[in-house]
Scaffold this active site. Structure first.
Site, PDB file in Angstrom:
ATOM      1  N   ASP A  82     -20.431  88.698  24.377  1.00 34.35           N
ATOM      2  CA  ASP A  82     -20.519  87.236  25.223  1.00 34.35           C
ATOM      3  C   ASP A  82     -21.667  86.511  24.824  1.00 34.35           C
ATOM      4  O   ASP A  82     -22.141  85.597  25.481  1.00 34.35           O
ATOM      5  CB  ASP A  82     -20.612  87.401  26.773  1.00 34.35           C
ATOM      6  CG  ASP A  82     -21.528  88.413  27.255  1.00 34.35           C
ATOM      7  OD1 ASP A  82     -22.262  89.054  26.298  1.00 34.35           O
ATOM      8  OD2 ASP A  82     -21.559  88.671  28.353  1.00 34.35           O
ATOM      9  N   HIS A 286     -32.387  85.048  -3.733  1.00 30.61           N
ATOM     10  CA  HIS A 286     -32.265  85.160  -2.132  1.00 30.61           C
ATOM     11  C   HIS A 286     -32.253  86.341  -1.466  1.00 30.61           C
ATOM     12  O   HIS A 286     -31.507  86.619  -0.684  1.00 30.61           O
ATOM     13  CB  HIS A 286     -30.788  84.351  -1.953  1.00 30.61           C
ATOM     14  CG  HIS A 286     -30.735  82.833  -2.434  1.00 30.61           C
ATOM     15  ND1 HIS A 286     -29.479  82.230  -2.448  1.00 30.61           N
ATOM     16  CD2 HIS A 286     -31.867  82.092  -2.910  1.00 30.61           C
ATOM     17  CE1 HIS A 286     -30.063  80.823  -3.096  1.00 30.61           C
ATOM     18  NE2 HIS A 286     -31.144  80.929  -3.107  1.00 30.61           N
ATOM     19  N   ASP A 303     -40.490  82.745   0.296  1.00 29.61           N
ATOM     20  CA  ASP A 303     -39.921  81.238   0.185  1.00 29.61           C
ATOM     21  C   ASP A 303     -39.078  81.175   1.798  1.00 29.61           C
ATOM     22  O   ASP A 303     -38.140  81.687   2.177  1.00 29.61           O
ATOM     23  CB  ASP A 303     -38.608  81.378  -0.742  1.00 29.61           C
ATOM     24  CG  ASP A 303     -37.712  79.995  -0.874  1.00 29.61           C
ATOM     25  OD1 ASP A 303     -37.964  79.272  -0.171  1.00 29.61           O
ATOM     26  OD2 ASP A 303     -37.059  79.976  -1.986  1.00 29.61           O
ATOM     27  N   ASP A 314     -38.846  73.134   2.548  1.00 32.20           N
ATOM     28  CA  ASP A 314     -38.785  74.299   1.535  1.00 32.20           C
ATOM     29  C   ASP A 314     -39.963  74.386   0.788  1.00 32.20           C
ATOM     30  O   ASP A 314     -40.414  73.415   0.083  1.00 32.20           O
ATOM     31  CB  ASP A 314     -37.591  74.044   0.685  1.00 32.20           C
ATOM     32  CG  ASP A 314     -36.902  75.119   0.018  1.00 32.20           C
ATOM     33  OD1 ASP A 314     -37.336  76.248   0.097  1.00 32.20           O
ATOM     34  OD2 ASP A 314     -35.899  74.883  -0.615  1.00 32.20           O
ATOM     35  N   HIS A 396     -31.980  79.474 -12.466  1.00 28.76           N
ATOM     36  CA  HIS A 396     -31.328  78.671 -11.541  1.00 28.76           C
ATOM     37  C   HIS A 396     -31.929  77.206 -11.974  1.00 28.76           C
ATOM     38  O   HIS A 396     -32.656  77.267 -12.702  1.00 28.76           O
ATOM     39  CB  HIS A 396     -31.963  79.101  -9.945  1.00 28.76           C
ATOM     40  CG  HIS A 396     -33.241  79.012  -9.761  1.00 28.76           C
ATOM     41  ND1 HIS A 396     -34.322  78.165  -9.665  1.00 28.76           N
ATOM     42  CD2 HIS A 396     -34.441  80.517  -9.880  1.00 28.76           C
ATOM     43  CE1 HIS A 396     -35.553  78.341  -9.552  1.00 28.76           C
ATOM     44  NE2 HIS A 396     -35.533  79.872  -9.906  1.00 28.76           N
ATOM     45  N   HIS A 400     -33.565  70.577  -5.865  1.00 32.32           N
ATOM     46  CA  HIS A 400     -32.433  70.220  -5.003  1.00 32.32           C
ATOM     47  C   HIS A 400     -32.499  69.080  -3.695  1.00 32.32           C
ATOM     48  O   HIS A 400     -34.073  69.253  -3.333  1.00 32.32           O
ATOM     49  CB  HIS A 400     -31.580  71.195  -4.280  1.00 32.32           C
ATOM     50  CG  HIS A 400     -32.638  72.332  -3.428  1.00 32.32           C
ATOM     51  ND1 HIS A 400     -33.053  71.987  -2.050  1.00 32.32           N
ATOM     52  CD2 HIS A 400     -33.283  73.324  -3.555  1.00 32.32           C
ATOM     53  CE1 HIS A 400     -33.898  72.954  -1.606  1.00 32.32           C
ATOM     54  NE2 HIS A 400     -34.160  73.893  -2.617  1.00 32.32           N
ATOM     55  N   HIS A 407     -30.471  72.344   1.586  1.00 29.79           N
ATOM     56  CA  HIS A 407     -29.998  72.059   0.378  1.00 29.79           C
ATOM     57  C   HIS A 407     -28.946  70.974   0.684  1.00 29.79           C
ATOM     58  O   HIS A 407     -27.926  70.965   0.920  1.00 29.79           O
ATOM     59  CB  HIS A 407     -28.797  73.164  -0.338  1.00 29.79           C
ATOM     60  CG  HIS A 407     -29.798  74.331  -0.821  1.00 29.79           C
ATOM     61  ND1 HIS A 407     -29.300  75.667  -0.868  1.00 29.79           N
ATOM     62  CD2 HIS A 407     -31.296  74.478  -0.847  1.00 29.79           C
ATOM     63  CE1 HIS A 407     -30.162  76.495  -1.267  1.00 29.79           C
ATOM     64  NE2 HIS A 407     -31.377  75.768  -1.112  1.00 29.79           N
ATOM     65  N   GLU A 430     -39.082  73.705  -8.154  1.00 30.05           N
ATOM     66  CA  GLU A 430     -39.151  75.072  -7.752  1.00 30.05           C
ATOM     67  C   GLU A 430     -38.829  75.831  -9.005  1.00 30.05           C
ATOM     68  O   GLU A 430     -37.737  76.930  -8.959  1.00 30.05           O
ATOM     69  CB  GLU A 430     -38.366  75.375  -6.765  1.00 30.05           C
ATOM     70  CG  GLU A 430     -36.932  75.181  -6.504  1.00 30.05           C
ATOM     71  CD  GLU A 430     -36.339  75.768  -5.431  1.00 30.05           C
ATOM     72  OE1 GLU A 430     -36.361  77.006  -5.486  1.00 30.05           O
ATOM     73  OE2 GLU A 430     -35.383  75.125  -4.895  1.00 30.05           O
ATOM     74  N   TYR A 434     -38.436  85.622 -13.545  1.00 27.16           N
ATOM     75  CA  TYR A 434     -38.112  86.647 -12.730  1.00 27.16           C
ATOM     76  C   TYR A 434     -38.005  87.735 -14.054  1.00 27.16           C
ATOM     77  O   TYR A 434     -36.917  87.822 -14.669  1.00 27.16           O
ATOM     78  CB  TYR A 434     -36.787  86.478 -12.043  1.00 27.16           C
ATOM     79  CG  TYR A 434     -37.068  85.257 -11.220  1.00 27.16           C
ATOM     80  CD1 TYR A 434     -37.580  85.445  -9.645  1.00 27.16           C
ATOM     81  CD2 TYR A 434     -36.660  84.090 -11.605  1.00 27.16           C
ATOM     82  CE1 TYR A 434     -37.518  84.212  -9.213  1.00 27.16           C
ATOM     83  CE2 TYR A 434     -36.595  82.854 -10.673  1.00 27.16           C
ATOM     84  CZ  TYR A 434     -37.335  83.013  -9.819  1.00 27.16           C
ATOM     85  OH  TYR A 434     -37.251  81.937  -9.013  1.00 27.16           O
ATOM     86  N   ARG A 452     -41.973  82.153  -8.200  1.00 24.67           N
ATOM     87  CA  ARG A 452     -41.584  80.929  -7.913  1.00 24.67           C
ATOM     88  C   ARG A 452     -42.608  80.258  -7.250  1.00 24.67           C
ATOM     89  O   ARG A 452     -43.154  80.772  -6.319  1.00 24.67           O
ATOM     90  CB  ARG A 452     -40.139  81.133  -7.288  1.00 24.67           C
ATOM     91  CG  ARG A 452     -39.676  80.006  -6.845  1.00 24.67           C
ATOM     92  CD  ARG A 452     -38.154  79.765  -6.423  1.00 24.67           C
ATOM     93  NE  ARG A 452     -37.870  80.552  -5.392  1.00 24.67           N
ATOM     94  CZ  ARG A 452     -37.277  81.742  -5.105  1.00 24.67           C
ATOM     95  NH1 ARG A 452     -36.932  82.450  -6.230  1.00 24.67           N
ATOM     96  NH2 ARG A 452     -37.093  82.317  -3.763  1.00 24.67           N
ATOM     97  N   GLU A 454     -42.721  76.494  -5.192  1.00 24.70           N
ATOM     98  CA  GLU A 454     -41.758  75.304  -4.973  1.00 24.70           C
ATOM     99  C   GLU A 454     -42.533  74.425  -3.693  1.00 24.70           C
ATOM    100  O   GLU A 454     -43.206  74.961  -2.885  1.00 24.70           O
ATOM    101  CB  GLU A 454     -40.645  75.986  -4.043  1.00 24.70           C
ATOM    102  CG  GLU A 454     -39.828  74.923  -3.416  1.00 24.70           C
ATOM    103  CD  GLU A 454     -38.332  75.655  -2.680  1.00 24.70           C
ATOM    104  OE1 GLU A 454     -38.541  76.779  -2.495  1.00 24.70           O
ATOM    105  OE2 GLU A 454     -37.600  75.082  -2.806  1.00 24.70           O
TER     106      GLU A 454
HETATM  107 MN   LIG Z   1     -35.658  75.384  -2.569  1.00 29.23          MN
END
Ligand SMILES: [Mn+2]
Length: 485
Positions: A82, A286, A303, A314, A396, A400, A407, A430, A434, A452, A454
């Site tokens: 619930d 991710h 991130d 972001d 990548h 964005h 996004h 970004e 890797y 990374r 960003e």
């Molecule tokens: Mn991003």
């Protein structure tokens, strides 16, 4: 406004409130009521209904006469028995209404000079509200949210047929609300069926996304303010996380720190699940398990961005868990940083969306060749880019849009061509590199280095403004903040 928002996060609240008093010329209440970018002591920002009304007016300008727009809210979703998941409003619905309750529908009707905004909402119900909290109700829909008419949500299915009667056009996004897809088709069946047809000509259906997503691409003053606020709060939190990293032994400790430091300043929800990876996990784009140990020799990649009044930000930063980069970590970090700065430099009105990536790729490829991770074999940087030689290390895209969604779903291209940047657009830059054990034939000293960097950036009249600039980014600065020296 700009002056105040650029006040450094370490500035005391006292100096911020002085700045506030010196800005009496400001007329927008969202600016004069709460200028503190990271104040926990004031009430949350007010909803500025005039901005939502202005968006509806601009939407009405773009649709033909005898049109009806249907925008459903999100519903609550069960997480267990619930209990529900934390409610997050549908972004298109919110953009046009500012209404943050589930089980609602906004209907916009354009007939000649008459532009009607109708809200279907949950009615006031003292018993339900005693258990589950406040509802604006039918009256609130009109007085607080400026609806011309309001009805109970449960009446929507019958009322919508009256509204669609003798209209030409239904604007609706098929595919975005499954339950409403079925409903929309049933309305067309009733209205367009030759035997039961009410309309003199068939009702047509068109996508409203083409219009709303185009509008959402250019952020108005209020949106810019809210994104900057989400950014300021999140940037301060990233810095706090770096300061706490030296003694953290698990990824989740740092995730907890970020959630605490953002919630504390009113940004109680995240724009997305925080990514907190150490060691090999820095190379998983991710990664959200956030439950591994942190070794002192690891890099840590975070991130994360909090949401403020449904607006996202972001940010990614990467730092050494020991407070000191190893030689290899340092080399990769500096390549990514150089690439990110080169990408940001491309942001200005008139430049196209692909120019950031075009500036980033040569820096990454040159860097990889220079440190010996990529064998050029006599090929030029252009050839290596052409052959996607960098793909094992960078898989990548650089950028964005950011807005109500992290996004933000507006397109990057129009008629097959990358868009031109315009003031009011907000986007990330970004790049990353890797390196893990899936890449063949590389020296083991490079393994498990993922970097990374960003930032969220606003396009201004003459260039850009980095909304997340308060988090350390230069290598020496990062080492200083993490090591505390
Ligand atoms: Mn991003």
């Amino acid at each position: 406004m700009k002056k105040i928002l650029s006040v450094s996060l370490t500035a005391s609240l006292i100096s911020l409130s002085c700045a506030n008093e010196n800005n009496k010329e400001q007329t927008n209440s969202f600016r004069s009521l709460n200028l503190h970018p990271v104040s926990a002591t004031l009430a949350p920002e007010v909803l500025e209904m005039k901005y939502f009304a202005d968006r509806r007016a601009r939407l009405f300008e773009q649709i033909p006469d005898n049109s009806v727009v249907v925008l459903p809210s999100h519903s609550e979703i069960i997480s267990s028995y619930d209990q529900n998941y934390s409610f997050r409003q549908d972004s298109n619905f919110y953009y046009m209404t500012g209404f943050n309750e589930p089980d609602s529908v906004a209907v916009l009707v354009k007939n000649g000079q008459e532009h009607k905004f109708i809200l279907f909402v949950r009615p006031n119900d003292p018993l339900r509200e005693q258990w589950n909290g406040y509802r604006a109700g039918l009256e609130g829909a009109k007085t607080q949210y400026l609806a011309d008419e309001s009805y109970e949500f449960s009446d929507f299915d019958t009322k919508i047929l009256e509204i669609l009667n003798n209209q030409d056009m239904l604007y609706f996004d098929l595919g975005s609300h499954k339950e409403y897809d079925t409903k929309a088709i049933s309305w067309l069946e009733v209205i367009n069926n030759p035997r039961t047809r009410i309309n003199s000509k068939p009702l047509q259906i068109a996508s409203i996304g083409n219009i709303t997503l185009e509008m959402r691409l250019i952020k108005d003053d209020y949106e810019q303010y809210l994104i900057e606020k989400a950014s300021k709060i999140s940037a301060a939190a990233h810095t706090k996380v770096m300061q706490a990293a030296l003694t953290a032994n698990h990824e989740y400790e740092l995730e907890a720190e970020f959630r605490y430091e953002t919630a504390k300043f009113g940004a109680t929800k995240q724009s997305y699940e925080p990514i907190v990876g150490a060691g090999r996990n820095t190379t998983v784009l991710h990664y959200i398990e956030n439950d591994a140990d942190i070794q002192r020799t690891d890099l840590v990649l975070i991130d994360a961005g909090a949401e403020y009044m449904n607006y996202a930000t972001d940010i990614t930063r990467t730092f050494p868990a020991s407070g000191k980069f190893s030689e290899e970590q340092k080399q990769i970090y500096n390549i990514v940083l150089k690439a990110q700065l080169a990408g940001i430099e491309q942001i200005k009105p008139g430049h196209t969306y692909d120019q950031m990536n075009k500036a980033i790729l040569p820096v990454l490829v040159e860097g990889l060749v220079e440190v010996g991770l990529l064998d050029a074999n006599g090929k030029s940087v252009e050839q290596l880019i052409e052959e996607n030689a960098y793909r094992p290390f960078y898989m990548h895209s650089c950028c964005h849009w950011v807005g109500l969604d992290v996004h933000d779903p507006s397109s990057q291209k129009v008629n097959g061509k990358f868009r031109e940047l315009k003031p009011g657009m907000v986007l990330t830059v970004e790049p990353g590199l890797y390196i893990n054990d899936t890449i063949k034939d590389i020296d083991s000293k490079w393994i498990n280095i993922g970097v990374r960097i960003e930032d969220t950036v606003l396009v201004t009249e003459d260039g850009y403004k980095i909304l997340t600039k308060d988090v350390p980014k230069q290598l020496s600065e990062v080492e200083q903040v993490v090591s505390g020296q």
